[in-house]
Design a protein around this motif. Structure first.
Motif, mmCIF file in Angstrom:
data_model
loop_
_atom_site.group_PDB
_atom_site.id
_atom_site.type_symbol
_atom_site.label_atom_id
_atom_site.label_comp_id
_atom_site.label_asym_id
_atom_site.label_seq_id
_atom_site.Cartn_x
_atom_site.Cartn_y
_atom_site.Cartn_z
ATOM 1 N N GLY A 1 0.828 -1.217 0.000
ATOM 2 C CA GLY A 1 0.000 0.000 0.000
ATOM 3 C C GLY A 1 0.855 1.257 0.000
ATOM 4 O O GLY A 1 0.570 2.216 0.705
ATOM 5 N N VAL A 2 1.904 1.258 -0.816
ATOM 6 C CA VAL A 2 2.889 2.351 -0.767
ATOM 7 C C VAL A 2 2.314 3.665 -1.291
ATOM 8 O O VAL A 2 2.890 4.727 -1.050
ATOM 9 C CB VAL A 2 4.181 1.932 -1.519
ATOM 10 N N ASN A 3 1.184 3.610 -1.990
ATOM 11 C CA ASN A 3 0.571 4.856 -2.467
ATOM 12 C C ASN A 3 -0.340 5.492 -1.420
ATOM 13 O O ASN A 3 -0.880 6.571 -1.645
ATOM 14 C CB ASN A 3 -0.254 4.585 -3.737
ATOM 15 N N GLY A 4 -0.507 4.860 -0.265
ATOM 16 C CA GLY A 4 -1.382 5.413 0.774
ATOM 17 C C GLY A 4 -0.702 6.535 1.550
ATOM 18 O O GLY A 4 0.516 6.723 1.455
ATOM 19 N N GLY B 1 1.603 4.663 4.042
ATOM 20 C CA GLY B 1 2.550 3.817 3.326
ATOM 21 C C GLY B 1 3.648 4.617 2.632
ATOM 22 O O GLY B 1 4.824 4.231 2.649
ATOM 23 N N ILE C 1 -5.108 -7.927 -3.322
ATOM 24 C CA ILE C 1 -4.350 -8.395 -2.148
ATOM 25 C C ILE C 1 -5.030 -9.560 -1.425
ATOM 26 O O ILE C 1 -4.439 -10.163 -0.538
ATOM 27 C CB ILE C 1 -4.074 -7.251 -1.132
ATOM 28 N N THR D 1 0.973 -2.088 5.270
ATOM 29 C CA THR D 1 0.095 -0.947 5.602
ATOM 30 C C THR D 1 -1.217 -0.975 4.821
ATOM 31 O O THR D 1 -2.157 -0.278 5.180
ATOM 32 C CB THR D 1 0.785 0.429 5.339
ATOM 33 N N ALA D 2 -1.279 -1.731 3.721
ATOM 34 C CA ALA D 2 -2.465 -1.700 2.853
ATOM 35 C C ALA D 2 -3.695 -2.245 3.563
ATOM 36 O O ALA D 2 -3.703 -3.387 4.013
ATOM 37 C CB ALA D 2 -2.208 -2.499 1.577
ATOM 38 N N PRO E 1 -8.220 -0.953 3.863
ATOM 39 C CA PRO E 1 -9.148 0.164 3.635
ATOM 40 C C PRO E 1 -9.460 0.936 4.915
ATOM 41 O O PRO E 1 -9.650 0.330 5.973
ATOM 42 C CB PRO E 1 -10.409 -0.529 3.097
ATOM 43 N N PRO F 1 -10.730 -7.297 2.647
ATOM 44 C CA PRO F 1 -9.354 -6.863 2.310
ATOM 45 C C PRO F 1 -8.445 -6.701 3.526
ATOM 46 O O PRO F 1 -7.243 -6.990 3.447
ATOM 47 C CB PRO F 1 -9.543 -5.522 1.594
ATOM 48 N N SER G 1 -1.630 -1.849 12.466
ATOM 49 C CA SER G 1 -2.979 -2.019 12.996
ATOM 50 C C SER G 1 -3.488 -0.636 13.395
ATOM 51 O O SER G 1 -3.196 0.358 12.705
ATOM 52 C CB SER G 1 -2.967 -3.001 14.166
ATOM 53 N N PRO H 1 -1.596 2.870 15.993
ATOM 54 C CA PRO H 1 -1.739 4.322 16.095
ATOM 55 C C PRO H 1 -3.203 4.754 16.236
ATOM 56 O O PRO H 1 -4.098 4.042 15.777
ATOM 57 C CB PRO H 1 -1.180 4.825 14.763
ATOM 58 N N MET I 1 -5.642 8.486 15.549
ATOM 59 C CA MET I 1 -5.799 9.324 14.356
ATOM 60 C C MET I 1 -4.426 9.815 13.906
ATOM 61 O O MET I 1 -3.649 10.325 14.708
ATOM 62 C CB MET I 1 -6.681 10.532 14.670
ATOM 63 N N VAL I 2 -4.154 9.659 12.618
ATOM 64 C CA VAL I 2 -2.854 10.054 12.069
ATOM 65 C C VAL I 2 -3.020 11.354 11.283
ATOM 66 O O VAL I 2 -3.833 11.426 10.357
ATOM 67 C CB VAL I 2 -2.280 8.945 11.166
ATOM 68 N N HIS J 1 1.279 11.767 -0.575
ATOM 69 C CA HIS J 1 0.675 10.919 -1.605
ATOM 70 C C HIS J 1 -0.121 11.800 -2.570
ATOM 71 O O HIS J 1 -0.295 12.991 -2.332
ATOM 72 C CB HIS J 1 -0.173 9.807 -0.991
ATOM 73 N N SER K 1 -8.364 10.371 7.546
ATOM 74 C CA SER K 1 -7.997 11.161 8.733
ATOM 75 C C SER K 1 -7.664 12.609 8.378
ATOM 76 O O SER K 1 -8.062 13.537 9.088
ATOM 77 C CB SER K 1 -6.826 10.515 9.485
HETATM 78 P P1 NDP Z 1 -5.044 5.488 2.774
HETATM 79 O O1 NDP Z 1 -6.458 5.374 2.340
HETATM 80 O O2 NDP Z 1 -4.302 6.718 2.405
HETATM 81 O O3 NDP Z 1 -4.206 4.239 2.246
HETATM 82 C C1 NDP Z 1 -4.722 2.952 2.283
HETATM 83 C C2 NDP Z 1 -3.806 2.024 1.496
HETATM 84 O O4 NDP Z 1 -4.372 0.717 1.512
HETATM 85 C C3 NDP Z 1 -3.691 2.420 0.020
HETATM 86 O O5 NDP Z 1 -2.465 2.030 -0.494
HETATM 87 C C4 NDP Z 1 -4.812 1.611 -0.603
HETATM 88 O O6 NDP Z 1 -4.639 1.355 -1.977
HETATM 89 C C5 NDP Z 1 -4.719 0.330 0.191
HETATM 90 N N1 NDP Z 1 -6.010 -0.353 0.145
HETATM 91 C C6 NDP Z 1 -7.179 0.075 0.658
HETATM 92 N N2 NDP Z 1 -8.163 -0.789 0.371
HETATM 93 C C7 NDP Z 1 -7.596 -1.780 -0.353
HETATM 94 C C8 NDP Z 1 -8.096 -2.960 -0.971
HETATM 95 N N3 NDP Z 1 -9.388 -3.305 -0.885
HETATM 96 N N4 NDP Z 1 -7.243 -3.728 -1.657
HETATM 97 C C9 NDP Z 1 -5.945 -3.378 -1.766
HETATM 98 N N5 NDP Z 1 -5.405 -2.287 -1.220
HETATM 99 C C10 NDP Z 1 -6.233 -1.493 -0.518
HETATM 100 O O7 NDP Z 1 -5.081 5.274 4.338
HETATM 101 P P2 NDP Z 1 -3.956 5.388 5.461
HETATM 102 O O8 NDP Z 1 -2.635 5.567 4.846
HETATM 103 O O9 NDP Z 1 -4.429 6.354 6.441
HETATM 104 O O10 NDP Z 1 -4.047 3.944 6.119
HETATM 105 C C11 NDP Z 1 -2.985 3.011 6.038
HETATM 106 C C12 NDP Z 1 -3.098 2.033 7.175
HETATM 107 O O11 NDP Z 1 -3.028 2.719 8.415
HETATM 108 C C13 NDP Z 1 -4.382 1.227 7.217
HETATM 109 O O12 NDP Z 1 -4.064 -0.077 7.634
HETATM 110 C C14 NDP Z 1 -5.201 1.928 8.284
HETATM 111 O O13 NDP Z 1 -6.120 1.075 8.883
HETATM 112 C C15 NDP Z 1 -4.105 2.337 9.246
HETATM 113 N N6 NDP Z 1 -4.449 3.422 10.145
HETATM 114 C C16 NDP Z 1 -4.694 4.689 9.674
HETATM 115 C C17 NDP Z 1 -5.005 5.713 10.546
HETATM 116 C C18 NDP Z 1 -5.231 7.129 10.090
HETATM 117 O O14 NDP Z 1 -5.662 7.964 10.907
HETATM 118 N N7 NDP Z 1 -4.942 7.475 8.841
HETATM 119 C C19 NDP Z 1 -5.121 5.458 11.983
HETATM 120 C C20 NDP Z 1 -4.805 4.109 12.386
HETATM 121 C C21 NDP Z 1 -4.483 3.146 11.491
HETATM 122 P P3 NDP Z 1 -5.645 2.001 -3.067
HETATM 123 O O15 NDP Z 1 -5.234 3.443 -3.201
HETATM 124 O O16 NDP Z 1 -5.411 1.207 -4.286
HETATM 125 O O17 NDP Z 1 -7.033 1.854 -2.510
#
Ligand code: NDP
Length: 336
Positions: A7-10, A13, A59, A78-79, A81, A95, A121, A193, A195-196, A202, A213
């Motif tokens: 999930g490096v585009n998140g 990540g 995934i 990290t990937a 939803p 997922p 997590s 964590p 709320m981040v 990204h 968040s």
């Molecule tokens: P983003 O939505 O920015 O990133 C989520 C990542 O997961 C993307 O790379 C996305 O890819 C991938 N992903 C989501 N759904 C799917 C799917 N069905 N199949 C494959 N890949 C998927 O969210 P965050 O960066 O905020 O979250 C990353 C992690 O951190 C998660 O595990 C989240 O639960 C956790 N987290 C986040 C918090 C926050 O406040 N942001 C707090 C606590 C935990 P694509 O773009 O292709 O959908």
């Protein structure tokens, strides 16, 4: 070392990958499609061959990460939803849960060089809704949301659906380790964590397209999306995305971290704390509730982050510091 980041585009990540690259690691990231890889290729150009991407379209498929895990020393998963738009809870649970299991299965089958696996997590897998203040630790598990989703299905709360997905995914990771104890050459670290918040690197075209968040942050602080009367009472706990990324790097570097669940939290907040911080750096931030007295704030959900300091040596940014950097990021994008 060589590290796989799923999930490096998140939002998270991409920061994890950047911190690893800056620390000298070679990083392989997974994305779902070539379209999602473009921005990152540009962003990480300065790192040359130290960074590469592989496409993992689904995934949840058996063997999804078989190629991705080859020759890796560590994996950061990290990937998953994170949104509050699910109908059926399985939209999040499948997922989250199967994604986690597939990564671990692929490591077992093809990741013989992997020494450490880090799973992102959340305190969503730790907390339980409270009506009086409570400090949670790594001993606590949110099984209530799993029960809620089992009983109510699509009618469960959005928070309940998301929290159940995180609890089930994390439990599956620990169960996998337990079940395969004799045959795996790696150990597991789970980071939890709240709320981040923090600047985004990204691909985000507009505030509406921000991850969950930061979308919440931008609209709460600058767009008045929260009821003004509740700005001094509504809040949670938070961590800066760069501190969380540091935690992901430290989690593979600190030998003693192995086998641990670690809460990564800077502290509690009320929305008015962010508004007050924003107003010191940007006059356009609306006043919110100026009668708010931080000294009188009552926080129902608090998290003991002492383990993160002890095991990882993690240092945390302040609300003011993070706010300044977010505002700087948003100004550079022309959003403020
Ligand atoms: P983003 O939505 O920015 O990133 C989520 C990542 O997961 C993307 O790379 C996305 O890819 C991938 N992903 C989501 N759904 C799917 C799917 N069905 N199949 C494959 N890949 C998927 O969210 P965050 O960066 O905020 O979250 C990353 C992690 O951190 C998660 O595990 C989240 O639960 C956790 N987290 C986040 C918090 C926050 O406040 N942001 C707090 C606590 C935990 P694509 O773009 O292709 O959908």
């Amino acid at each position: 070392g060589r590290v796989l980041v799923t999930g490096v585009n998140g939002y998270i990540g991409l920061w994890v990958a950047r911190v690893l690259l800056e620390r000298g690691y070679t990083v392989r990231g997974t994305v779902r499609s070539e379209a999602k890889a473009k921005h990152i290729r540009q962003l990480f150009k300065p790192f040359g061959e130290k960074f590469e991407m592989v496409i993992v379209p689904d995934i949840t498929k058996v063997g999804a990460f078989d190629e991705a895990v080859k020759d890796m020393d560590a994996v950061e998963h990290t990937a998953s939803p994170y949104h509050f738009k699910a109908g059926d809870p399985d939209e999040l649970i499948v997922p989250a849960l199967h994604g986690t299991t597939r990564v671990l299965e692929s490591i077992l089958a093809h990741g013989s060089s992997v020494k450490r696996v880090v799973v992102t997590s959340s305190v969503a897998a730790v907390l339980q809704v409270q009506s009086t203040p409570r400090v949670f630790t790594e001993e606590d598990w949110n099984d209530a949301s799993v029960v809620e989703v089992r009983e109510k299905g699509a009618g469960a709360s959005q928070a309940g659906k998301y929290r159940a997905s995180k609890t089930l995914a994390e439990r599956a990771a620990w169960d996998f380790v337990e079940k395969n104890r004799g045959s795996i050459g790696w150990d597991l670290v789970v980071l939890n964590p709240p709320m981040v918040f923090g600047p985004a690197i990204h691909e985000v075209g507009a505030p509406e397209a921000l991850n969950e968040s930061m979308h919440n942050w931008f609209h709460s602080v600058f767009r008045g999306s929260q009821d003004p009367k509740q700005l001094g009472t509504l809040g949670m706990a938070w961590v800066d995305v760069r501190d969380l990324a540091d935690a992901h790097a430290l989690a593979i570097e600190q030998e003693e971290a192995g086998g641990n669940r670690i809460i990564i939290a800077s502290g509690p907040y009320k929305w008015q704390d962010w508004i007050n911080a924003a107003r010191t750096v940007d006059a356009s931030a609306p006043p919110g509730d100026q009668s708010y007295d931080p000294a009188k704030a009552v926080h129902m959900l608090m998290f003991d982050a002492s383990k993160s300091v002890k095991l990882l040596g993690l240092k945390y940014r302040s609300i003011q510091e993070t706010t300044s950097d977010i505002v700087g990021d948003f100004k550079a994008r022309g959003w403020l």
